[in-house]
Motif scaffolding. Structure first.
Motif, PDB file in Angstrom:
ATOM      1  N   LEU A  42       0.847  -1.181   0.000  1.00  0.00           N
ATOM      2  CA  LEU A  42       0.000   0.000   0.000  1.00  0.00           C
ATOM      3  C   LEU A  42       0.886   1.236   0.000  1.00  0.00           C
ATOM      4  CD1 LEU A  42      -2.684  -1.119   2.612  1.00  0.00           C
ATOM      5  CD2 LEU A  42      -2.900  -1.135   0.132  1.00  0.00           C
ATOM      6  N   HIS A  43       0.287   2.373  -0.323  1.00  0.00           N
ATOM      7  CA  HIS A  43       1.063   3.601  -0.445  1.00  0.00           C
ATOM      8  C   HIS A  43       0.406   4.722   0.356  1.00  0.00           C
ATOM      9  CE1 HIS A  43       3.343   1.749  -3.732  1.00  0.00           C
ATOM     10  NE2 HIS A  43       2.167   1.292  -4.151  1.00  0.00           N
ATOM     11  N   ILE A  44       1.224   5.465   1.076  1.00  0.00           N
ATOM     12  CA  ILE A  44       0.749   6.659   1.785  1.00  0.00           C
ATOM     13  C   ILE A  44       0.784   7.810   0.792  1.00  0.00           C
ATOM     14  CG2 ILE A  44       1.162   8.258   3.686  1.00  0.00           C
ATOM     15  CD1 ILE A  44       2.515   5.964   5.185  1.00  0.00           C
ATOM     16  N   VAL A  45      -0.376   8.414   0.565  1.00  0.00           N
ATOM     17  CA  VAL A  45      -0.524   9.391  -0.519  1.00  0.00           C
ATOM     18  C   VAL A  45      -1.071  10.716   0.021  1.00  0.00           C
ATOM     19  CG1 VAL A  45      -1.636   9.872  -2.737  1.00  0.00           C
ATOM     20  CG2 VAL A  45      -0.962   7.529  -2.160  1.00  0.00           C
ATOM     21  N   ALA A  46      -0.473  11.810  -0.411  1.00  0.00           N
ATOM     22  CA  ALA A  46      -0.996  13.143  -0.072  1.00  0.00           C
ATOM     23  C   ALA A  46      -2.204  13.441  -0.947  1.00  0.00           C
ATOM     24  CB  ALA A  46       0.079  14.201  -0.294  1.00  0.00           C
ATOM     25  N   ARG A  47      -3.269  13.897  -0.324  1.00  0.00           N
ATOM     26  CA  ARG A  47      -4.472  14.237  -1.076  1.00  0.00           C
ATOM     27  C   ARG A  47      -4.658  15.738  -1.227  1.00  0.00           C
ATOM     28  NH1 ARG A  47      -8.042   9.516   1.923  1.00  0.00           N
ATOM     29  NH2 ARG A  47      -7.146   7.789   0.728  1.00  0.00           N
ATOM     30  N   GLU A  48      -3.750  16.488  -0.638  1.00  0.00           N
ATOM     31  CA  GLU A  48      -3.752  17.943  -0.802  1.00  0.00           C
ATOM     32  C   GLU A  48      -2.340  18.452  -0.571  1.00  0.00           C
ATOM     33  OE1 GLU A  48      -5.664  20.353   2.223  1.00  0.00           O
ATOM     34  OE2 GLU A  48      -5.777  18.618   3.564  1.00  0.00           O
ATOM     35  N   ALA A  49      -2.108  19.699  -0.911  1.00  0.00           N
ATOM     36  CA  ALA A  49      -0.784  20.299  -0.760  1.00  0.00           C
ATOM     37  C   ALA A  49      -0.509  20.652   0.699  1.00  0.00           C
ATOM     38  CB  ALA A  49      -0.681  21.547  -1.630  1.00  0.00           C
ATOM     39  N   GLY A  50       0.765  20.655   1.061  1.00  0.00           N
ATOM     40  CA  GLY A  50       1.136  21.033   2.419  1.00  0.00           C
ATOM     41  C   GLY A  50       2.603  20.765   2.690  1.00  0.00           C
ATOM     42  N   ILE A  51       2.953  20.738   3.972  1.00  0.00           N
ATOM     43  CA  ILE A  51       4.313  20.452   4.416  1.00  0.00           C
ATOM     44  C   ILE A  51       4.282  19.157   5.213  1.00  0.00           C
ATOM     45  CG2 ILE A  51       6.305  21.279   5.725  1.00  0.00           C
ATOM     46  CD1 ILE A  51       5.667  23.005   3.302  1.00  0.00           C
ATOM     47  N   LEU A  52       5.078  18.190   4.809  1.00  0.00           N
ATOM     48  CA  LEU A  52       5.060  16.876   5.446  1.00  0.00           C
ATOM     49  C   LEU A  52       5.707  16.904   6.826  1.00  0.00           C
ATOM     50  CD1 LEU A  52       4.572  13.800   5.277  1.00  0.00           C
ATOM     51  CD2 LEU A  52       6.845  13.613   4.203  1.00  0.00           C
ATOM     52  N   CYS A  53       5.073  16.217   7.770  1.00  0.00           N
ATOM     53  CA  CYS A  53       5.674  16.030   9.093  1.00  0.00           C
ATOM     54  C   CYS A  53       5.096  14.758   9.707  1.00  0.00           C
ATOM     55  CB  CYS A  53       5.387  17.228  10.004  1.00  0.00           C
ATOM     56  SG  CYS A  53       6.238  17.136  11.597  1.00  0.00           S
ATOM     57  N   GLY A  54       5.971  13.968  10.338  1.00  0.00           N
ATOM     58  CA  GLY A  54       5.545  12.779  11.055  1.00  0.00           C
ATOM     59  C   GLY A  54       5.906  11.474  10.376  1.00  0.00           C
ATOM     60  N   ALA A  73      10.222   5.272   2.730  1.00  0.00           N
ATOM     61  CA  ALA A  73       9.833   6.678   2.668  1.00  0.00           C
ATOM     62  C   ALA A  73      10.391   7.308   1.394  1.00  0.00           C
ATOM     63  CB  ALA A  73      10.342   7.419   3.890  1.00  0.00           C
ATOM     64  N   HIS A  74       9.530   7.939   0.621  1.00  0.00           N
ATOM     65  CA  HIS A  74       9.960   8.617  -0.605  1.00  0.00           C
ATOM     66  C   HIS A  74      10.165  10.117  -0.373  1.00  0.00           C
ATOM     67  CE1 HIS A  74       8.962   4.832  -2.353  1.00  0.00           C
ATOM     68  NE2 HIS A  74       7.652   4.982  -2.187  1.00  0.00           N
ATOM     69  N   LEU A  75       9.610  10.617   0.725  1.00  0.00           N
ATOM     70  CA  LEU A  75       9.761  12.019   1.093  1.00  0.00           C
ATOM     71  C   LEU A  75      10.139  12.088   2.566  1.00  0.00           C
ATOM     72  CD1 LEU A  75       6.580  13.438  -0.703  1.00  0.00           C
ATOM     73  CD2 LEU A  75       8.955  13.662  -1.467  1.00  0.00           C
ATOM     74  N   LYS A  76      10.606  13.256   2.982  1.00  0.00           N
ATOM     75  CA  LYS A  76      11.043  13.429   4.372  1.00  0.00           C
ATOM     76  C   LYS A  76      10.324  14.614   5.000  1.00  0.00           C
ATOM     77  CE  LYS A  76      15.104  16.198   3.072  1.00  0.00           C
ATOM     78  NZ  LYS A  76      14.689  16.322   1.664  1.00  0.00           N
ATOM     79  N   ASP A  77      10.365  14.677   6.320  1.00  0.00           N
ATOM     80  CA  ASP A  77       9.758  15.795   7.027  1.00  0.00           C
ATOM     81  C   ASP A  77      10.329  17.123   6.525  1.00  0.00           C
ATOM     82  OD1 ASP A  77       8.284  14.050   8.492  1.00  0.00           O
ATOM     83  OD2 ASP A  77       9.288  14.397  10.409  1.00  0.00           O
ATOM     84  N   GLY A  78       9.432  18.061   6.295  1.00  0.00           N
ATOM     85  CA  GLY A  78       9.832  19.365   5.780  1.00  0.00           C
ATOM     86  C   GLY A  78       9.661  19.498   4.283  1.00  0.00           C
ATOM     87  N   ASP A  79       9.453  18.376   3.596  1.00  0.00           N
ATOM     88  CA  ASP A  79       9.248  18.437   2.144  1.00  0.00           C
ATOM     89  C   ASP A  79       7.869  19.021   1.824  1.00  0.00           C
ATOM     90  OD1 ASP A  79      11.712  17.419   1.543  1.00  0.00           O
ATOM     91  OD2 ASP A  79      11.010  15.396   1.075  1.00  0.00           O
ATOM     92  N   THR A  80       7.803  19.707   0.694  1.00  0.00           N
ATOM     93  CA  THR A  80       6.529  20.242   0.215  1.00  0.00           C
ATOM     94  C   THR A  80       5.741  19.138  -0.478  1.00  0.00           C
ATOM     95  OG1 THR A  80       7.463  22.455  -0.082  1.00  0.00           O
ATOM     96  CG2 THR A  80       5.456  21.940  -1.313  1.00  0.00           C
ATOM     97  N   LEU A  81       4.472  19.006  -0.106  1.00  0.00           N
ATOM     98  CA  LEU A  81       3.594  18.006  -0.688  1.00  0.00           C
ATOM     99  C   LEU A  81       2.690  18.628  -1.741  1.00  0.00           C
ATOM    100  CD1 LEU A  81       2.359  16.154   2.536  1.00  0.00           C
ATOM    101  CD2 LEU A  81       4.126  15.378   0.936  1.00  0.00           C
ATOM    102  N   HIS A  82       2.382  17.837  -2.759  1.00  0.00           N
ATOM    103  CA  HIS A  82       1.371  18.189  -3.742  1.00  0.00           C
ATOM    104  C   HIS A  82       0.349  17.058  -3.773  1.00  0.00           C
ATOM    105  CE1 HIS A  82       5.142  20.174  -5.027  1.00  0.00           C
ATOM    106  NE2 HIS A  82       4.339  21.199  -5.258  1.00  0.00           N
ATOM    107  N   SER A 112       1.419  17.075  10.068  1.00  0.00           N
ATOM    108  CA  SER A 112       1.535  17.790   8.786  1.00  0.00           C
ATOM    109  C   SER A 112       0.601  18.990   8.757  1.00  0.00           C
ATOM    110  CB  SER A 112       1.234  16.851   7.614  1.00  0.00           C
ATOM    111  OG  SER A 112       2.187  15.812   7.536  1.00  0.00           O
ATOM    112  N   GLY A 113      -0.546  18.886   9.418  1.00  0.00           N
ATOM    113  CA  GLY A 113      -1.438  20.034   9.533  1.00  0.00           C
ATOM    114  C   GLY A 113      -0.802  21.171  10.301  1.00  0.00           C
ATOM    115  N   ILE A 114      -0.112  20.842  11.381  1.00  0.00           N
ATOM    116  CA  ILE A 114       0.576  21.876  12.171  1.00  0.00           C
ATOM    117  C   ILE A 114       1.700  22.506  11.355  1.00  0.00           C
ATOM    118  CG2 ILE A 114       2.071  22.274  14.170  1.00  0.00           C
ATOM    119  CD1 ILE A 114       0.411  20.201  15.683  1.00  0.00           C
ATOM    120  N   SER A 115       2.520  21.680  10.718  1.00  0.00           N
ATOM    121  CA  SER A 115       3.640  22.232   9.949  1.00  0.00           C
ATOM    122  C   SER A 115       3.146  23.068   8.770  1.00  0.00           C
ATOM    123  CB  SER A 115       4.570  21.115   9.471  1.00  0.00           C
ATOM    124  OG  SER A 115       3.892  20.193   8.650  1.00  0.00           O
TER     125      SER A 115
END
Length: 282
Positions: A42-54, A73-82, A112-115
């Motif tokens: 399975l894959h953890i997928v961003a459904r909206e833009a933001g800043i990844l954390c956790g 992990a394909h991305l790290k904390d602090g990365d911009t999500l689309h 990620s909501g807080i960041s």
């Protein structure tokens, strides 16, 4: 910049969250309908833009459920999500993955909501020299990771706890006898040279008395814009300034433009939205 908290700090939070979710019998839905030996990816997928954390807390959620799960992990904390970005891939026992899903996503979406909220507000007044700081208005037990998320989003931490610095508020002054100067003197005698002293003021008259005593920082509580501008001018070269009291994304820019050094926002921890992140079978 690389962001991470040591596993030794976050492991107890993850284990507690898993125990809470598994309850007394474990994941009876997955046990009922999924074969015990079935594997999946399975894959953890961003459904909206933001800043990844956790991301590390998500990893620990799956590994604590089953140490044989492969978490990539394909991305790290602090990365911009689309929207649509694959954050991580999770491969292993299907039951175990589904049992850890909600715990992993709870940490990811909340932090990620807080960041993201922190980043968005900081960007509102990026044209000034002011910096966003969080407060102690955090969920009990989650302060370390909530304040970590603020840092990931580009903000700064105020006190982590009551033992970091001396912050004298109106109740301290009242219960110490009502004399603001004497209260500061007592604090200085106690603090020594390594503990900073900050004093909350809500009038310019109080501010003048505080500045005459000499402190590291003044907390300008619930002052209007004109008062803040005057206070900043009074503090120039004498103390750092921090605006506080009901600051929101809508008011932050105007407050920063008064020249204060910091904006203290409980909003980023107690009112940040969750970022929409899911675990998908692609």
């Amino acid at each position: 910049m690389q962001y991470a908290l040591p596993d030794v700090l976050t492991q107890p939070l993850v284990q507690s969250a898993l125990r809470e979710d598994l309850g007394r019998r474990g994941d009876i839905t997955s046990e009922a309908v999924i074969d015990s030996k079935q594997t999946t990816q399975l894959h953890i997928v961003a459904r909206e833009a933001g800043i990844l954390c956790g991301i590390d807390l998500a990893r620990l959620a799956f590994h604590n459920m089953d140490s044989q799960i492969a978490f990539s992990a394909h991305l790290k904390d602090g990365d911009t999500l689309h929207a649509g970005d694959i954050i991580a891939s999770v491969q292993g026992n299907a039951r175990a993955i589904l049992s850890a899903e909600r715990t992993a996503l709870n940490f990811l979406t909340h932090l990620s909501g807080i960041s993201t909220t922190t980043h968005e507000i900081q960007q509102c007044f990026a044209h000034t020299a002011a910096r966003l700081t969080c407060t102690r208005k955090t969920i009990p037990g989650l302060r370390d990771i909530q304040k970590y998320a603020v840092r990931v989003g580009g903000g700064r931490n105020h006190r982590m706890g009551l033992d970091d610095a001396i912050l004298i508020k109106d109740n301290h002054i009242a219960l110490a006898g009502g004399d603001i100067a004497l209260t500061i003197q007592r604090a200085k005698a106690y603090a020594g040279h390594l503990i900073p002293i900050e004093v909350e003021v809500d009038t310019l008259e109080q501010l003048e008395r505080v500045l005459n005593e000499g402190v590291s920082l003044v907390l300008l509580d619930n002052m209007n814009l004109d008062q803040l501008k005057t206070a900043v001018a009074m503090c120039q070269g004498r103390a750092k300034t921090e605006a506080s009291g009901g600051i929101t994304p809508e008011t932050a820019a105007a407050i920063a433009e008064t020249g204060v050094d910091f904006l203290a926002l409980g909003y980023v921890t107690h009112s940040a939205r969750y970022l929409d992140i899911g675990l998908d079978y692609l």
